[in-house]
Design a protein around this motif. Structure first.
Motif, PDB file in Angstrom:
ATOM      1  N   THR A 125       5.154   3.183  -5.388  1.00 51.38           N
ATOM      2  CA  THR A 125       4.252   3.548  -4.292  1.00 51.38           C
ATOM      3  C   THR A 125       3.916   2.344  -3.403  1.00 51.38           C
ATOM      4  N   ALA A 126       2.675   2.276  -2.916  1.00 50.44           N
ATOM      5  CA  ALA A 126       2.305   1.419  -1.790  1.00 50.44           C
ATOM      6  C   ALA A 126       2.698  -0.056  -1.926  1.00 50.44           C
ATOM      7  N   ALA A 127       2.385  -0.682  -3.063  1.00 47.68           N
ATOM      8  CA  ALA A 127       2.644  -2.123  -3.189  1.00 47.68           C
ATOM      9  C   ALA A 127       4.118  -2.432  -2.995  1.00 47.68           C
ATOM     10  N   CYS A 128       4.982  -1.622  -3.586  1.00 49.02           N
ATOM     11  CA  CYS A 128       6.418  -1.882  -3.503  1.00 49.02           C
ATOM     12  C   CYS A 128       6.979  -1.592  -2.112  1.00 49.02           C
ATOM     13  N   ARG A 129       6.415  -0.619  -1.424  1.00 43.46           N
ATOM     14  CA  ARG A 129       6.926  -0.311  -0.082  1.00 43.46           C
ATOM     15  C   ARG A 129       6.377  -1.284   0.965  1.00 43.46           C
ATOM     16  N   ASP A 130       5.216  -1.917   0.687  1.00 42.94           N
ATOM     17  CA  ASP A 130       4.591  -2.806   1.682  1.00 42.94           C
ATOM     18  C   ASP A 130       4.957  -4.270   1.505  1.00 42.94           C
ATOM     19  N   ALA A 131       5.279  -4.704   0.292  1.00 43.03           N
ATOM     20  CA  ALA A 131       5.536  -6.127   0.032  1.00 43.03           C
ATOM     21  C   ALA A 131       6.935  -6.517   0.492  1.00 43.03           C
ATOM     22  N   SER A 132       7.064  -7.704   1.048  1.00 40.23           N
ATOM     23  CA  SER A 132       8.377  -8.156   1.516  1.00 40.23           C
ATOM     24  C   SER A 132       9.338  -8.410   0.355  1.00 40.23           C
ATOM     25  N   ASN A 133       8.808  -8.733  -0.808  1.00 41.14           N
ATOM     26  CA  ASN A 133       9.674  -8.911  -1.980  1.00 41.14           C
ATOM     27  C   ASN A 133       9.750  -7.644  -2.833  1.00 41.14           C
ATOM     28  N   GLY A 134       9.252  -6.532  -2.274  1.00 47.74           N
ATOM     29  CA  GLY A 134       9.324  -5.254  -2.976  1.00 47.74           C
ATOM     30  C   GLY A 134      10.751  -4.843  -3.302  1.00 47.74           C
ATOM     31  N   PRO A 135      11.699  -4.911  -2.342  1.00 48.50           N
ATOM     32  CA  PRO A 135      13.079  -4.519  -2.649  1.00 48.50           C
ATOM     33  C   PRO A 135      13.702  -5.323  -3.789  1.00 48.50           C
ATOM     34  N   ALA A 136      13.415  -6.626  -3.848  1.00 50.08           N
ATOM     35  CA  ALA A 136      13.970  -7.454  -4.918  1.00 50.08           C
ATOM     36  C   ALA A 136      13.403  -7.026  -6.279  1.00 50.08           C
ATOM     37  N   ASP A 178      -5.782  10.973  -2.617  1.00 52.76           N
ATOM     38  CA  ASP A 178      -5.214  10.247  -3.760  1.00 52.76           C
ATOM     39  C   ASP A 178      -5.471   8.762  -3.557  1.00 52.76           C
ATOM     40  N   LEU A 179      -6.384   8.210  -4.339  1.00 49.81           N
ATOM     41  CA  LEU A 179      -6.750   6.805  -4.230  1.00 49.81           C
ATOM     42  C   LEU A 179      -6.025   6.007  -5.296  1.00 49.81           C
ATOM     43  N   GLY A 180      -5.082   5.171  -4.864  1.00 50.70           N
ATOM     44  CA  GLY A 180      -4.369   4.295  -5.784  1.00 50.70           C
ATOM     45  C   GLY A 180      -4.859   2.875  -5.643  1.00 50.70           C
ATOM     46  N   GLY A 181      -4.070   1.953  -6.174  1.00 46.31           N
ATOM     47  CA  GLY A 181      -4.435   0.550  -6.034  1.00 46.31           C
ATOM     48  C   GLY A 181      -4.157   0.014  -4.637  1.00 46.31           C
ATOM     49  N   GLY A 182      -3.093   0.542  -3.986  1.00 47.42           N
ATOM     50  CA  GLY A 182      -2.702   0.008  -2.692  1.00 47.42           C
ATOM     51  C   GLY A 182      -3.038   0.871  -1.505  1.00 47.42           C
ATOM     52  N   SER A 183      -3.199   2.176  -1.709  1.00 43.60           N
ATOM     53  CA  SER A 183      -3.386   3.049  -0.550  1.00 43.60           C
ATOM     54  C   SER A 183      -4.213   4.277  -0.899  1.00 43.60           C
ATOM     55  N   LEU A 184      -4.656   4.939   0.153  1.00 40.56           N
ATOM     56  CA  LEU A 184      -5.333   6.225   0.056  1.00 40.56           C
ATOM     57  C   LEU A 184      -4.529   7.227   0.862  1.00 40.56           C
ATOM     58  N   GLU A 185      -4.125   8.321   0.219  1.00 42.08           N
ATOM     59  CA  GLU A 185      -3.422   9.393   0.916  1.00 42.08           C
ATOM     60  C   GLU A 185      -4.368  10.575   1.090  1.00 42.08           C
ATOM     61  N   LEU A 186      -4.355  11.162   2.279  1.00 42.11           N
ATOM     62  CA  LEU A 186      -5.195  12.320   2.577  1.00 42.11           C
ATOM     63  C   LEU A 186      -4.332  13.421   3.156  1.00 42.11           C
TER      64      LEU A 186
END
Length: 538
Positions: A125-136, A178-186
């Motif tokens: 989810t959010a942390a992996c899609r937002d971080a620049s080193n997420g793909p690695a 849905d409140l996660g560690g990185g994002s809120l989805e509504l």
């Protein structure tokens, strides 16, 4: 070490998929190879399905009994890694957090092999899609997990959260958050209709990071972001469905502090005004350091409670919902619900679960359908007023009415009451859980004043609901006595009215089943609907 390996082998007995020779040869240690060879000797028992969920705060593995309308978790483990702890300010997943997550994923891969999970899905989810080193990180994680990891977009994460609520709530109508560690989805949901959603960087870790651990700064951020959300404008007077671990932690605190008699998290409901007062009070307690060592919440989540309370506060102020319902069904359940055929998705989740419990625990599962038909005919004969929900719960009670037969006769009522009230299932409210639990309790214990359950759960029901549970319980009690819980008997009985008398007629071929005990129990049932009762053979 030897004891751990013995315990690991016991888990093998639930295995459901063969282990390849290559997996054995590439196992990390001789001990692992030895265990995997023992796994290979067992044949599959069922096709389980697992979901690895790489969130911004936690990494979790949930294994379900099968891909069905009635999801039954058989294993659930999470590791709080905090991948999204500094993504907002640094744009990166932290090195130590990444290593913690990779260690957890190695364990999860091994667990899936040991349990022979039939199919494993993985999402991030959010942390992996937002971080620049997420793909690695994802590339490393995929090599460890051995499956493709779907990095969910914000819109898709919102959609799957909504599907999770559709799966776990009967006829939902409101806004899912849905409140996660990185994002809120509504996202807005009405029944099975799901609209487009929005994602905001207001998850607990993200908000803590961007506000530099200042609640005052966090409040300014939340107030600005929430005010811009069009999806909340349609929430007035409806329900807000709160999804996510930190919001569930808030619910757990409220349950304990209020002395609420049921500790089931899913479906816990608060009037919006009460929820607003609670989150404001909790924020003050956090600021005063009064919740620093609260034992009901894991240590890693405690710093995030105030941020979760802050977000919920401004959602309530902006959307003006009527009530808050906490849901344990979210993205993972939505992912699996999406895979089901449409006809299965349309099934009633409560009835599906009750049928599964009936199939697993009843002496003669087909008898429940006879009981449903028999109680339908009774209701029609006495012209009993029933809503659709009343009928639904009565049918569910019929399906659950024989699940306690293995217990000691003196404790069947109490045992089934607790099994049903605390069951791990959705698509029902807390009030409906207690209604079903009481109805089946009365089926076993009887409806006399001396047979009242030793529990505080009755306070969740109105007096008319308690009386209806007694009536349904007595229907079940008579039906089971007539048939000895075996199919094919109840269809040979019929109801007819003679003025204010209700007569239960037995076909001649089963006439020898009639006895004084049946006659007395049926008269007791008839009195509950203001009739006199009699039994005859024709």
């Amino acid at each position: 070490m030897e004891n751990r390996l013995k315990n690991l082998r016991r888990v093998v007995l639930r295995a459901v998929r063969s282990v390849s020779a290559n997996e054995i040869e590439t196992a990390a240690s001789p001990d692992e190879r030895r265990v995997l060879r023992s796994v290979k000797r067992y044949k599959p028992a069922a096709k389980t399905v697992g979901v690895i969920d790489i969130g911004s705060n936690s990494v979790r593995l949930v294994v379900y009994e099968g891909l069905t309308r009635s999801l039954a978790p058989i294993f659930n483990e999470k590791v709080l890694c905090g991948l999204g702890r500094a993504v907002q300010t640094t744009g990166l997943l932290g090195e130590s957090e990444v290593e913690t997550a990779l260690v957890a994923l190695r364990r999860f891969r091994m667990l899936c092999k040991v349990m022979k999970v039939g199919r494993v899905y993985a999402i991030a989810t959010a942390a992996c899609r937002d971080a620049s080193n997420g793909p690695a990180f994802i590339a490393k994680a995929e090599r460890i997990c051995g499956v493709k990891i779907e990095i969910l977009s914000g819109a898709r994460e919102a959609y799957l959260s909504a599907l999770g609520v559709v799966s776990g709530v009967h006829k939902p109508d409101g806004i899912v958050g849905d409140l996660g560690g990185g994002s809120l989805e509504l996202i807005d949901v009405r029944g099975h209709r799901v609209r487009s959603g929005v994602t905001l960087p207001l998850g607990g870790l993200a908000l803590q990071d961007s506000a530099q651990k200042s609640l005052k700064k966090a409040e300014r951020i939340v107030k600005t972001k929430i005010a811009e959300v069009a999806q909340l404008q349609g929430g007035e007077g409806r329900t807000f469905y709160a999804v996510g671990g930190t919001w569930r932690a808030l619910a757990r605190i409220h349950i304990i502090q209020s002395g609420y008699p049921l500790r089931v998290m899913h479906g816990y409901t608060l009037p919006a005004a009460d929820a607003l007062a609670f989150v404001r009070r909790l924020r003050r307690l956090v600021e005063a350091g009064a919740l620093a060592d609260i034992e009901t919440v894991t240590e890693a989540r405690r710093p995030l409670l105030a941020y979760a309370a802050l977000v919920l506060e401004y959602i309530i102020l902006t959307a003006k919902p009527d009530r808050i319902v906490f849901s344990t069904f979210g993205v993972r359940e939505g992912l699996l619900f999406e895979m089901l055929p449409e006809r299965v998705r349309q099934e009633d989740g409560l009835i599906s679960t009750a049928r599964k419990m009936n199939a697993l625990r009843a002496r003669a599962p087909r008898h429940a359908d006879d009981l449903i038909d028999w109680t339908d005919r009774f209701v029609k004969a006495v012209k009993l007023a029933e809503t659709d929900e009343d009928r639904r719960l009565r049918h569910a009670a019929c399906l659950l009415s024989d699940i306690g037969w293995r217990a000691h006769p003196d404790y069947r009522g109490d045992e089934t009451l607790h099994v049903i009230a605390n069951g791990n299932f959705g698509a029902t409210t807390h009030e409906a859980r207690v209604f079903l639990a009481l109805a089946v309790y009365f089926r076993y214990a009887g409806i006399g004043e001396k047979n009242q359950p030793r529990t505080g759960l009755r306070v969740l029901l109105t007096p008319p609901m308690v009386e209806r549970a007694r009536l349904v319980g007595q229907m079940l009690r008579v039906g089971h006595l007539i048939s000895a819980a075996h199919p094919g008997v109840l269809p040979a009985t019929h109801f007819r009215n003679q003025k204010r008398k209700l007569i239960l007629t037995f076909d001649a071929r089963i006439g020898n089943l009639v006895g004084e005990r049946i006659a007395n129990r049926f008269k007791q049932l008839a009195r509950l609907v203001a009739r006199s009762g009699a039994v005859e053979v024709r």
